[in-house]
Design a protein around this motif. Structure first.
Motif, short mmCIF file in Angstrom:
data_model
loop_
_atom_site.label_atom_id
_atom_site.label_comp_id
_atom_site.label_asym_id
_atom_site.label_seq_id
_atom_site.Cartn_x
_atom_site.Cartn_y
_atom_site.Cartn_z
N VAL A 304 0.83 -1.20 0.00
CA VAL A 304 0.00 0.00 0.00
C VAL A 304 0.87 1.26 0.00
N ARG A 305 1.96 1.24 0.74
CA ARG A 305 2.86 2.41 0.75
C ARG A 305 3.42 2.67 -0.64
N LEU A 306 3.92 1.62 -1.30
CA LEU A 306 4.48 1.81 -2.64
C LEU A 306 3.42 2.31 -3.62
N LEU A 307 2.21 1.76 -3.52
CA LEU A 307 1.15 2.18 -4.44
C LEU A 307 0.76 3.63 -4.18
N ALA A 308 0.62 4.00 -2.90
CA ALA A 308 0.25 5.38 -2.58
C ALA A 308 1.29 6.37 -3.11
N GLU A 309 2.56 6.00 -3.01
CA GLU A 309 3.61 6.88 -3.54
C GLU A 309 3.49 7.02 -5.05
N ARG A 310 3.17 5.93 -5.74
CA ARG A 310 2.95 6.02 -7.19
C ARG A 310 1.75 6.91 -7.51
N ILE A 311 0.67 6.72 -6.77
CA ILE A 311 -0.54 7.51 -7.01
C ILE A 311 -0.25 8.99 -6.85
N HIS A 312 0.62 9.32 -5.89
CA HIS A 312 0.89 10.73 -5.60
C HIS A 312 2.11 11.27 -6.34
N GLY A 313 2.52 10.56 -7.40
CA GLY A 313 3.48 11.19 -8.30
C GLY A 313 4.85 10.58 -8.40
N TYR A 314 5.17 9.58 -7.58
CA TYR A 314 6.50 8.97 -7.71
C TYR A 314 6.62 8.31 -9.08
#
Length: 335
Positions: A304-314
């Protein structure tokens, strides 16, 4: 009682509103201790982000897809529950979807993200290849679970299956087992996961100077307690001898124990048994099952942490993170 606000969480956790926002959205550089304090405050207050406001401001749905082959597989049921909990703590809503290992169903999951129906996908693919996954649209938020090969640019969360299988097999060898079977060889061809676990089993035998007997590769058609029972019962009927069994998963191990009990074979006195996944049922079997326990809660939090970072622009390169597992000794191998 009024609905808890971001300011209430910040006050209880003793941090700024910006820090709370970063933790909720999976962004920023807060320390693990700070993130834990914020999450504790969120849980205590029952805070939930204002999804409507966020959608208007960001164009995001606040929803992710969690796609597994089937929630009738106990491991996927447990990991889906943990992913849902982790997503909620990050202010996301998780939709659990079953693909049944079908290629068209798996492609449809990816299409949902491309059509903007969800913000991202946490996915345990079965039928898709790396080529299917690499040519996604720019900014596609995707995290893979499991041991299948992943494109270099895609985030991936896994455990070290070979090392864990070596540990389980060595555990049996150290308890005097000299004729160890592997339960879970798929008759239609090894999956990536089984292939890695079987490789670790063979490596441990070789390191101990033991021969891997093809008759002790117990084949299955699918993953279930019934199939584990059938495979072990058939092996016994055919005169295959073994004093230990490394089981691909706890469901198969459950059936193996049943078959051994039914034939009045003493566990662990005559045959010691290990499982895999540390399902809730494992500690309640008789005898309680020694098993490999992947840190499932950490797998969920990391995904979930990795996905959230992708969602927010990583937009950086793919991150391939290995989560710890451990052998959990119980009475099924207590010699």
């Amino acid at each position: 009682m009024s609905r808890p606000r971001l300011t209430d969480v910040a006050a209880l956790a003793g941090v700024s509103m910006k820090t709370v926002s970063n933790v909720v959205n999976g962004t920023g550089s807060a320390t693990p201790a700070t993130r834990a304090r914020v999450r504790a405050a969120i849980d205590e207050l029952g805070y939930r982000p204002n999804v409507t406001a966020r959608r208007l401001a960001t164009g995001q749905t606040g929803t992710i897809s969690v796609a597994v082959s089937s929630v009738t597989v106990p491991y996927f049921a447990e990991i889906s529950n943990l992913l849902d909990r982790a997503a909620r703590r990050s202010g996301l809503r998780a939709v659990i979807e079953q693909t049944h290992g079908d290629r068209n169903n798996e492609l449809a999951i990816l299409a949902e993200r491309e059509r903007g129906l969800v913000d991202g996908v946490i996915f345990h693919p079965v039928a898709l290849t790396p080529d299917d996954l690499v040519d996604r649209s720019p900014g596609f938020a995707l995290v893979l679970l499991g041991e299948g090969p992943a494109p270099a640019g895609v985030d991936h969360v896994m455990i070290d299956n070979e090392a864990a299988a070596r540990e389980a097999t060595t555990h049996l060898i150290e308890r005097g087992c000299r004729h160890i079977a592997f339960l879970g060889v798929e008759s239609h061809g090894l999956t990536h996961t089984t292939g890695q676990r079987f490789a670790g089993y063979e490596q441990a035998l070789e390191m101990a100077g033991q021969r891997a007997d093809p008759r002790r590769r117990l084949q299955i058609e699918h993953y279930s307690a019934d199939e584990g029972h059938r495979a072990v019962a058939d092996a016994l009927d055919q005169g295959v001898t073994f004093d230990g069994i490394v089981c691909r998963d706890d469901s198969l191990a459950t059936g193996a124990l049943h078959a051994l009990h039914s034939r009045r074979v003493r566990v662990p006195g005559e045959v010691a048994v290990t499982g895999w996944d540390d399902l809730i049922i494992a500690r309640n079997l008789w005898p309680p099952l020694t098993t490999i326990g992947p840190h499932k809660a950490e797998i969920a939090r990391t995904a979930v942490r990795l996905l959230a970072e992708r969602i927010h622009g990583y937009a950086g390169p793919g991150r391939h993170e290995i989560v710890a597992s451990q052998l959990i000794p119980r009475d099924s191998t207590a010699r």
